[in-house]
Scaffold this motif. Structure first.
Motif, PDB file in Angstrom:
ATOM      1  N   ARG A 199     -58.117  17.682 162.012  1.00 21.90           N
ATOM      2  CA  ARG A 199     -57.068  18.526 162.616  1.00 21.90           C
ATOM      3  C   ARG A 199     -57.380  18.851 164.076  1.00 21.90           C
ATOM      4  NH1 ARG A 199     -59.013  23.962 159.434  1.00 21.90           N
ATOM      5  NH2 ARG A 199     -61.184  23.650 159.950  1.00 21.90           N
ATOM      6  N   ALA A 200     -56.454  19.595 164.704  1.00 20.26           N
ATOM      7  CA  ALA A 200     -56.538  19.847 166.154  1.00 20.26           C
ATOM      8  C   ALA A 200     -57.818  20.562 166.594  1.00 20.26           C
ATOM      9  CB  ALA A 200     -55.318  20.684 166.579  1.00 20.26           C
ATOM     10  N   HIS A 201     -58.455  21.347 165.699  1.00 19.41           N
ATOM     11  CA  HIS A 201     -59.660  22.103 166.075  1.00 19.41           C
ATOM     12  C   HIS A 201     -60.858  21.226 166.426  1.00 19.41           C
ATOM     13  CE1 HIS A 201     -57.845  25.790 164.966  1.00 19.41           C
ATOM     14  NE2 HIS A 201     -57.911  25.634 163.671  1.00 19.41           N
ATOM     15  N   GLN A 228     -64.076  29.542 173.510  1.00 18.54           N
ATOM     16  CA  GLN A 228     -63.163  28.928 172.536  1.00 18.54           C
ATOM     17  C   GLN A 228     -61.771  28.925 173.178  1.00 18.54           C
ATOM     18  OE1 GLN A 228     -63.156  31.142 168.857  1.00 18.54           O
ATOM     19  NE2 GLN A 228     -61.367  30.067 168.048  1.00 18.54           N
ATOM     20  N   THR A 229     -60.977  27.899 172.911  1.00 16.13           N
ATOM     21  CA  THR A 229     -59.710  27.733 173.638  1.00 16.13           C
ATOM     22  C   THR A 229     -58.693  28.849 173.390  1.00 16.13           C
ATOM     23  OG1 THR A 229     -58.877  26.384 171.817  1.00 16.13           O
ATOM     24  CG2 THR A 229     -59.819  25.206 173.691  1.00 16.13           C
ATOM     25  N   THR A 230     -58.808  29.533 172.245  1.00 15.80           N
ATOM     26  CA  THR A 230     -57.758  30.504 171.912  1.00 15.80           C
ATOM     27  C   THR A 230     -58.153  31.961 172.170  1.00 15.80           C
ATOM     28  OG1 THR A 230     -58.505  30.248 169.634  1.00 15.80           O
ATOM     29  CG2 THR A 230     -56.488  29.121 170.215  1.00 15.80           C
ATOM     30  N   LYS A 231     -59.268  32.177 172.872  1.00 15.02           N
ATOM     31  CA  LYS A 231     -59.638  33.569 173.173  1.00 15.02           C
ATOM     32  C   LYS A 231     -58.748  34.103 174.302  1.00 15.02           C
ATOM     33  CE  LYS A 231     -62.640  35.353 171.256  1.00 15.02           C
ATOM     34  NZ  LYS A 231     -62.532  36.033 169.933  1.00 15.02           N
ATOM     35  N   SER A 280     -57.784  15.515 166.719  1.00 13.60           N
ATOM     36  CA  SER A 280     -58.397  16.565 167.559  1.00 13.60           C
ATOM     37  C   SER A 280     -57.551  16.716 168.812  1.00 13.60           C
ATOM     38  CB  SER A 280     -59.801  16.169 168.015  1.00 13.60           C
ATOM     39  OG  SER A 280     -60.637  15.891 166.936  1.00 13.60           O
ATOM     40  N   CYS A 281     -57.283  17.951 169.186  1.00  9.72           N
ATOM     41  CA  CYS A 281     -56.461  18.189 170.378  1.00  9.72           C
ATOM     42  C   CYS A 281     -57.212  17.690 171.628  1.00  9.72           C
ATOM     43  CB  CYS A 281     -56.203  19.689 170.484  1.00  9.72           C
ATOM     44  SG  CYS A 281     -55.367  20.116 171.992  1.00  9.72           S
ATOM     45  N   PRO A 282     -56.523  17.035 172.557  1.00 11.63           N
ATOM     46  CA  PRO A 282     -57.197  16.550 173.774  1.00 11.63           C
ATOM     47  C   PRO A 282     -57.887  17.668 174.553  1.00 11.63           C
ATOM     48  CG  PRO A 282     -54.870  15.884 173.743  1.00 11.63           C
ATOM     49  CD  PRO A 282     -55.118  16.675 172.495  1.00 11.63           C
ATOM     50  N   VAL A 283     -57.320  18.868 174.489  1.00  9.77           N
ATOM     51  CA  VAL A 283     -57.937  20.006 175.213  1.00  9.77           C
ATOM     52  C   VAL A 283     -59.294  20.346 174.572  1.00  9.77           C
ATOM     53  CG1 VAL A 283     -57.627  22.437 175.880  1.00  9.77           C
ATOM     54  CG2 VAL A 283     -55.639  20.921 175.775  1.00  9.77           C
ATOM     55  N   VAL A 284     -59.349  20.265 173.248  1.00 11.41           N
ATOM     56  CA  VAL A 284     -60.598  20.562 172.538  1.00 11.41           C
ATOM     57  C   VAL A 284     -61.610  19.433 172.779  1.00 11.41           C
ATOM     58  CG1 VAL A 284     -61.638  20.924 170.260  1.00 11.41           C
ATOM     59  CG2 VAL A 284     -59.420  21.939 170.775  1.00 11.41           C
ATOM     60  N   LEU A 285     -61.129  18.187 172.798  1.00 14.98           N
ATOM     61  CA  LEU A 285     -62.044  17.054 173.024  1.00 14.98           C
ATOM     62  C   LEU A 285     -62.704  17.164 174.399  1.00 14.98           C
ATOM     63  CD1 LEU A 285     -60.135  13.985 171.535  1.00 14.98           C
ATOM     64  CD2 LEU A 285     -62.165  15.115 170.613  1.00 14.98           C
ATOM     65  N   ILE A 304     -60.242  28.496 178.364  1.00 11.87           N
ATOM     66  CA  ILE A 304     -59.161  29.003 177.513  1.00 11.87           C
ATOM     67  C   ILE A 304     -57.923  28.125 177.707  1.00 11.87           C
ATOM     68  CG2 ILE A 304     -57.590  30.981 177.197  1.00 11.87           C
ATOM     69  CD1 ILE A 304     -60.149  32.673 178.027  1.00 11.87           C
ATOM     70  N   CYS A 305     -57.304  27.755 176.587  1.00 15.01           N
ATOM     71  CA  CYS A 305     -56.158  26.843 176.663  1.00 15.01           C
ATOM     72  C   CYS A 305     -54.953  27.572 177.248  1.00 15.01           C
ATOM     73  CB  CYS A 305     -55.839  26.329 175.264  1.00 15.01           C
ATOM     74  SG  CYS A 305     -54.351  25.336 175.232  1.00 15.01           S
ATOM     75  N   ARG A 306     -54.343  26.963 178.245  1.00 18.01           N
ATOM     76  CA  ARG A 306     -53.191  27.599 178.886  1.00 18.01           C
ATOM     77  C   ARG A 306     -51.954  27.596 178.006  1.00 18.01           C
ATOM     78  NH1 ARG A 306     -57.487  29.393 180.995  1.00 18.01           N
ATOM     79  NH2 ARG A 306     -57.216  30.228 183.079  1.00 18.01           N
ATOM     80  N   GLN A 307     -51.938  26.773 176.950  1.00 18.46           N
ATOM     81  CA  GLN A 307     -50.840  26.830 175.973  1.00 18.46           C
ATOM     82  C   GLN A 307     -50.819  28.208 175.314  1.00 18.46           C
ATOM     83  OE1 GLN A 307     -48.737  24.404 174.034  1.00 18.46           O
ATOM     84  NE2 GLN A 307     -48.746  23.328 175.959  1.00 18.46           N
ATOM     85  N   VAL A 308     -52.007  28.859 175.294  1.00 19.16           N
ATOM     86  CA  VAL A 308     -52.107  30.187 174.699  1.00 19.16           C
ATOM     87  C   VAL A 308     -51.948  31.253 175.776  1.00 19.16           C
ATOM     88  CG1 VAL A 308     -53.574  31.747 173.374  1.00 19.16           C
ATOM     89  CG2 VAL A 308     -53.671  29.299 172.943  1.00 19.16           C
ATOM     90  N   SER A 309     -52.810  31.176 176.816  1.00 22.49           N
ATOM     91  CA  SER A 309     -52.829  32.275 177.797  1.00 22.49           C
ATOM     92  C   SER A 309     -51.524  32.364 178.596  1.00 22.49           C
ATOM     93  CB  SER A 309     -54.016  32.125 178.736  1.00 22.49           C
ATOM     94  OG  SER A 309     -53.903  30.937 179.462  1.00 22.49           O
ATOM     95  N   PHE A 315     -45.407  26.298 167.473  1.00 16.31           N
ATOM     96  CA  PHE A 315     -46.468  25.293 167.615  1.00 16.31           C
ATOM     97  C   PHE A 315     -46.747  24.873 169.057  1.00 16.31           C
ATOM     98  CE2 PHE A 315     -45.510  23.290 163.186  1.00 16.31           C
ATOM     99  CZ  PHE A 315     -46.204  24.327 162.583  1.00 16.31           C
ATOM    100  N   CYS A 316     -48.025  24.740 169.377  1.00 10.83           N
ATOM    101  CA  CYS A 316     -48.445  24.131 170.643  1.00 10.83           C
ATOM    102  C   CYS A 316     -48.475  22.614 170.431  1.00 10.83           C
ATOM    103  CB  CYS A 316     -49.838  24.627 171.015  1.00 10.83           C
ATOM    104  SG  CYS A 316     -51.045  24.203 169.743  1.00 10.83           S
ATOM    105  N   PHE A 317     -48.686  21.834 171.513  1.00 10.61           N
ATOM    106  CA  PHE A 317     -48.614  20.368 171.350  1.00 10.61           C
ATOM    107  C   PHE A 317     -49.735  19.832 170.464  1.00 10.61           C
ATOM    108  CE2 PHE A 317     -52.039  19.131 174.099  1.00 10.61           C
ATOM    109  CZ  PHE A 317     -52.018  19.981 175.204  1.00 10.61           C
ATOM    110  N   GLY A 318     -50.896  20.523 170.445  1.00 12.60           N
ATOM    111  CA  GLY A 318     -52.026  20.061 169.619  1.00 12.60           C
ATOM    112  C   GLY A 318     -51.680  20.110 168.139  1.00 12.60           C
ATOM    113  N   VAL A 319     -51.007  21.170 167.735  1.00 11.34           N
ATOM    114  CA  VAL A 319     -50.634  21.332 166.322  1.00 11.34           C
ATOM    115  C   VAL A 319     -49.492  20.378 165.963  1.00 11.34           C
ATOM    116  CG1 VAL A 319     -49.653  22.971 164.659  1.00 11.34           C
ATOM    117  CG2 VAL A 319     -51.479  23.705 166.181  1.00 11.34           C
TER     118      VAL A 319
HETATM  119  S1  SF4 Z   1     -56.397  23.704 172.516  1.00 12.52           S
HETATM  120 FE1  SF4 Z   1     -54.393  24.547 173.050  1.00 12.52          FE
HETATM  121  S2  SF4 Z   1     -52.940  22.862 172.718  1.00 12.52           S
HETATM  122 FE2  SF4 Z   1     -54.849  22.332 171.690  1.00 12.52          FE
HETATM  123  S3  SF4 Z   1     -54.595  23.019 169.571  1.00 12.52           S
HETATM  124 FE3  SF4 Z   1     -55.626  24.673 170.662  1.00 12.52          FE
HETATM  125  S4  SF4 Z   1     -53.987  26.006 171.392  1.00 12.52           S
HETATM  126 FE4  SF4 Z   1     -53.045  24.072 170.818  1.00 12.52          FE
END
Ligand code: SF4
Length: 302
Positions: free
Chosen positions: A72-74, A165-168, A95-100, A202-207, A11-15
């Motif tokens: 949810r986080a999306h 999209q953050t997860t690409k 909602s995840c702060p990165v998405v907001l 792109i979210c750095r939690q992923v990349s 899990f990332c922090f958003g989830v």
């Molecule tokens: S934007 Fe990043 S931290 Fe937020 S839910 Fe998506 S992958 Fe997780």
């Protein structure tokens, strides 16, 4: 045979935030509704369902009144907030702060683009909840591109404000940007004045997981990547493993693990890893199952 879990997977922090919020509410004994699957992992959704979390869709939301609903986080488009207000529904917004922040940037980008007859383009998966939330910031006008074939929807003689999209994957975004720039130049000729603004969102939690995951995949004879079928992030991180270790298998749960993957006598180490939506308990279950299989198949393997 040694089976090791990648400690950086999971899990990332958003989830984590969304699931903690749901669990806190469930502990109070109240009915908790979540708009869409709380995470793109069927096993975790089932675990929470057994604790009382009920997944609803947008049609059901429109029929509900006077209750609490978790986002949810999306994230969600503005229309969801309007429905909640009209129906006296209290939203627990996870909602995840990165998405907001991305939603906010897309909204501002859209306002700017409108002033110069420009277009907002989002590199993402059609119909994905996060993408729907982003398109909603542009009154439905943003152009969604998921592959090079979708580029025909863009007018290359007009300004472009590009988001992701953050997860690409970073690789996919770079490839798409390059192709858009090439087509803009082709459409406008050498005196091209019309610009593209590229926003690498792109979210750095992923990349940031990619280099570590590549290393992990290369260090093991076989990789078992655990991810829900609906997870975009899971698909893209599994491809990262495959690019360095062709013996990388994608599974949703233990019943998809095949003993033949470990049976050729050349497997000394197996790596178990997962997406930002994969719970640690599920990776542990898969690890234990592989250890068990190894023992049953050939006691000498264990
Ligand atoms: S934007 Fe990043 S931290 Fe937020 S839910 Fe998506 S992958 Fe997780």
């Amino acid at each position: 045979m040694k089976v090791e879990i990648d400690k950086k997977s999971g899990f990332c922090f958003g989830v984590v935030y969304a699931i903690e919020k749901a669990e806190q509410e469930l502990k109070k004994g109240n009915p908790v509704y979540c708009l869409g699957d709380i995470v793109h992992n069927e096993a975790e959704v089932e675990r929470l369902r057994q604790l009382g979390l009920q997944t609803i869709d947008h049609e059901q939301l429109a029929q509900m009144r006077d209750c609490k609903v978790l986002i949810r986080a999306h994230g969600e488009p503005p229309s969801t907030y309007q429905t909640a207000l009209a129906n006296n529904i209290q939203l627990m917004d996870a909602s995840c702060p990165v998405v907001l922040k991305l939603q906010n940037d897309v909204r501002k980008g859209f306002e700017e683009a409108k002033k110069i007859q420009g277009q907002v383009v989002i590199y993402g998966k059609h119909g994905h909840a996060e993408v729907t939330g982003l398109v909603g910031q542009t009154d439905g006008e943003a152009i969604v591109i998921s592959s090079v074939e979708d580029l025909d929807k863009i007018d290359f003689t007009k300004p472009i404000n590009l988001f992701s999209q953050t997860t690409k994957s970073l690789r996919g975004y770079a490839k798409m940007t390059e192709e858009i720039e090439r087509r803009m130049q082709e459409a406008q000729g050498t005196d091209a004045k019309i610009q593209i603004i590229t926003n690498d969102t792109i979210c750095r939690q992923v990349s940031h997981r990619e280099p570590g995951l590549q290393k992990f995949a290369a260090q093991h004879d076989v990789i078992v990547f655990v991810s829900g079928k609906k997870s975009s992030n899971g698909k893209s991180l599994h491809q990262v493993c495959e690019s360095v270790n062709p013996r990388s298998y994608l599974v949703a749960d233990v019943d998809e693990v095949l003993s033949e993957w470990f049976a050729d006598g050349n497997v000394n180490t197996v790596g178990v890893c997962g997406a930002t939506s994969t719970p640690m308990w599920l990776m542990e279950k898969v690890r234990d199952h592989i250890e068990q299989l190894a023992q049953e198949y050939s006691p000498a393997m264990a």
